[in-house]
Enzyme design. Structure first.
Site, PDB file in Angstrom:
ATOM      1  NE  ARG A 184      28.504  50.989  28.490  1.00  0.00           N
ATOM      2  CZ  ARG A 184      27.994  51.910  27.872  1.00  0.00           C
ATOM      3  NH1 ARG A 184      29.214  52.605  27.354  1.00  0.00           N
ATOM      4  NH2 ARG A 184      27.117  53.350  28.034  1.00  0.00           N
TER       5      ARG A 184
ATOM      6  CE1 TYR B  54      44.098  30.450  37.062  1.00  0.00           C
ATOM      7  CE2 TYR B  54      44.412  32.079  34.437  1.00  0.00           C
ATOM      8  CZ  TYR B  54      43.151  31.349  35.902  1.00  0.00           C
ATOM      9  OH  TYR B  54      41.934  31.517  36.343  1.00  0.00           O
TER      10      TYR B  54
ATOM     11  CG  ASP C  29      48.360  37.342  36.685  1.00  0.00           C
ATOM     12  OD1 ASP C  29      48.012  36.906  37.794  1.00  0.00           O
ATOM     13  OD2 ASP C  29      47.412  36.275  36.212  1.00  0.00           O
TER      14      ASP C  29
ATOM     15  CE  LYS D  59      41.104  32.956  41.911  1.00  0.00           C
ATOM     16  NZ  LYS D  59      42.411  32.628  40.627  1.00  0.00           N
TER      17      LYS D  59
HETATM   18  C1  LIG Z   1      41.819  32.840  39.231  1.00  0.00           C
HETATM   19  C2  LIG Z   1      42.989  33.811  38.101  1.00  0.00           C
HETATM   20  C3  LIG Z   1      42.912  34.455  37.202  1.00  0.00           C
HETATM   21  C4  LIG Z   1      41.966  34.783  37.037  1.00  0.00           C
HETATM   22  O1  LIG Z   1      41.067  35.441  37.033  1.00  0.00           O
HETATM   23  P1  LIG Z   1      39.248  35.171  37.538  1.00  0.00           P
HETATM   24  O2  LIG Z   1      39.323  36.666  38.461  1.00  0.00           O
HETATM   25  O3  LIG Z   1      38.900  33.561  37.800  1.00  0.00           O
HETATM   26  O4  LIG Z   1      38.887  35.346  35.983  1.00  0.00           O
HETATM   27  C5  LIG Z   1      43.785  34.915  36.696  1.00  0.00           C
HETATM   28  N1  LIG Z   1      45.047  35.377  36.905  1.00  0.00           N
HETATM   29  C6  LIG Z   1      45.703  34.119  38.424  1.00  0.00           C
HETATM   30  C7  LIG Z   1      47.225  33.631  38.587  1.00  0.00           C
HETATM   31  C8  LIG Z   1      44.642  33.736  39.042  1.00  0.00           C
HETATM   32  O5  LIG Z   1      45.386  32.487  39.813  1.00  0.00           O
END
Ligand SMILES: *Cc1c(COP(=O)(O)O)cnc(C)c1O
Length: 383
Positions: A47, A101, A173, A198
């Site tokens: 942690r 998103y 993001d 992803k």
């Molecule tokens: C999937 C996704 C997220 C969230 O990610 P998780 O790992 O599912 O919490 C955030 N931003 C974008 C653009 C995404 O495609």
């Protein structure tokens, strides 16, 4: 801090732990949660984010995004929530890009208000609309480009310069682009966020998220995670580090496949519209070209009215209908069909996000282009 090496080299070299016992060239795994404390100044504990695999992964990701430090957490959504929570306080105001998103939109519209943080959804990604939304207490811009699932593009340089003029922090993001295609920190963004679930993970077998930026900014989120928990555990760090070894070659193939498939779909009689920043007909193609090296693996398209989205997906033989994205295999889904990310939004929210029932979001993998094209062509029917 500028990293001298190319991304290909960073992927395989940065952060690797040399195994003192064997001289092994791969980082060994250090999963131990109890660690000796008598003769060390540091309190090693998962942690606290200071175990060797957590640190080596942070080094590789910082180098890939040209940041000073990185914080790895359990999912992309935790990265979004923990970075905003660390920097915003009661009385602050945030301007968020819209559409963006669905998970980020849900977090901003549902969870900021109870914390006393106000928000405005910019009515378009244009800098003029962001400027109109600024209030005296605006502390942050929340940005995403390309967006999931409509691949809309924001002008990063223009928004950063507007934010700096007003002393506003920028959160970005970068999940869909990946650090191979776009480095927002180099364009002046303050904090980059990734869903490592992803393309970074890339094999559909782990969940993770990252917050990357200048050391003093990442430090704020680290302090929060140290106290509330959420650091990525060493086993997953080790798996993600292995995945990143091949990130640049995966993305190179994915970029090439996606570009060719976007062109193919754009000419297909049973497709009414293709959303892909690599296509010259994308409304912000020129901006995408100025800030991206490649255009990434997500291609969204709208089926002609005669094609039923569910039947189309059932006719596919190779491409897998599936809910997530960013894997070595090509997957696709209809954002409005049951159980996918937009299904739980109201009709108004869907329309406000530009999503309709004929929209298909495809995440392109590393299979052969010819096989992918033939599969789509057969499932779409020739006319
Ligand atoms: C999937 C996704 C997220 C969230 O990610 P998780 O790992 O599912 O919490 C955030 N931003 C974008 C653009 C995404 O495609």
């Amino acid at each position: 801090m500028t990293i001298r090496y190319s991304k290909d080299t960073i992927c395989v070299r940065s952060g690797t732990i040399i195994d003192a016992a064997t001289g092994g060239v791969r980082s060994p795994l250090f999963p131990s949660t109890s660690n000796s404390y008598l003769d060390t100044a540091e309190d090693y504990y998962p942690r606290h984010g200071n175990l060797p695999n957590q640190r080596s992964l942070a080094v590789k990701l910082s180098h890939l995004e040209q940041g000073e430090d990185a914080l790895l957490v359990g999912s992309g959504m935790s990265a979004i929530a923990l970075s905003l929570a660390a920097h915003l306080k009661r009385g602050d105001h945030l301007v968020a890009q819209h559409p963006l998103y669905s998970g980020a939109l849900k977090f901003i519209t549902k969870h900021l208000k109870p914390l006393g943080v106000a928000f405005t959804l910019a009515s378009s990604p244009s800098p003029a609309d962001f400027e109109r939304a600024i209030r005296p207490n605006t502390k942050a811009f929340y940005l995403e480009s390309p967006t999931n699932p409509l691949l809309s593009i924001v002008d990063i340089r223009a928004l950063v310069s507007l934010a700096r003029k007003h002393g506003i922090l920028t959160f970005f993001d970068n999940t869909l682009a990946t650090p191979i295609n776009q480095n927002p920190l180099l364009l002046g963004v303050d904090i980059v966020i990734h869903s490592a679930t992803k393309f970074l993970g890339g094999h559909g077998d782990l969940s993770g998220g990252a917050i990357i930026g200048a050391r003093h900014l990442v430090e704020r989120s680290k302090g929060l995670v140290h106290d509330v928990g959420g650091y990525l555990d060493p086993n997953t760090c080790h798996l993600l580090e292995r995945s990143l070894l091949t990130l640049s070659i995966r993305i190179e193939r994915i970029n090439a496949n996606a570009q060719r498939l976007a062109l193919f779909l754009n000419d297909h009689p049973n497709i009414s519209r293709v959303h892909y920043p690599g296509l010259p007909c994308h409304p912000a193609h020129h901006i995408a070209r100025s800030q991206m090296v490649g255009f990434g693996g997500v291609v969204s398209f709208e089926l002609a009215a005669a094609i039923d989205p569910k039947h189309f997906q059932k006719r596919l033989r190779l491409i897998t209908p599936a809910n997530s994205l960013g894997e070595v295999v090509t997957t696709l889904n209809s954002p409005t069909l049951a159980s996918s990310s937009y299904a739980s939004l109201s009709k108004e929210q869907k329309l406000g996000s530009g999503i309709n029932d004929s929209l298909v979001r495809m995440s392109v993998g590393i299979e052969s282009f010819d096989d992918l094209r033939d599969d789509l062509d057969a499932a779409l029917g020739n006319k």
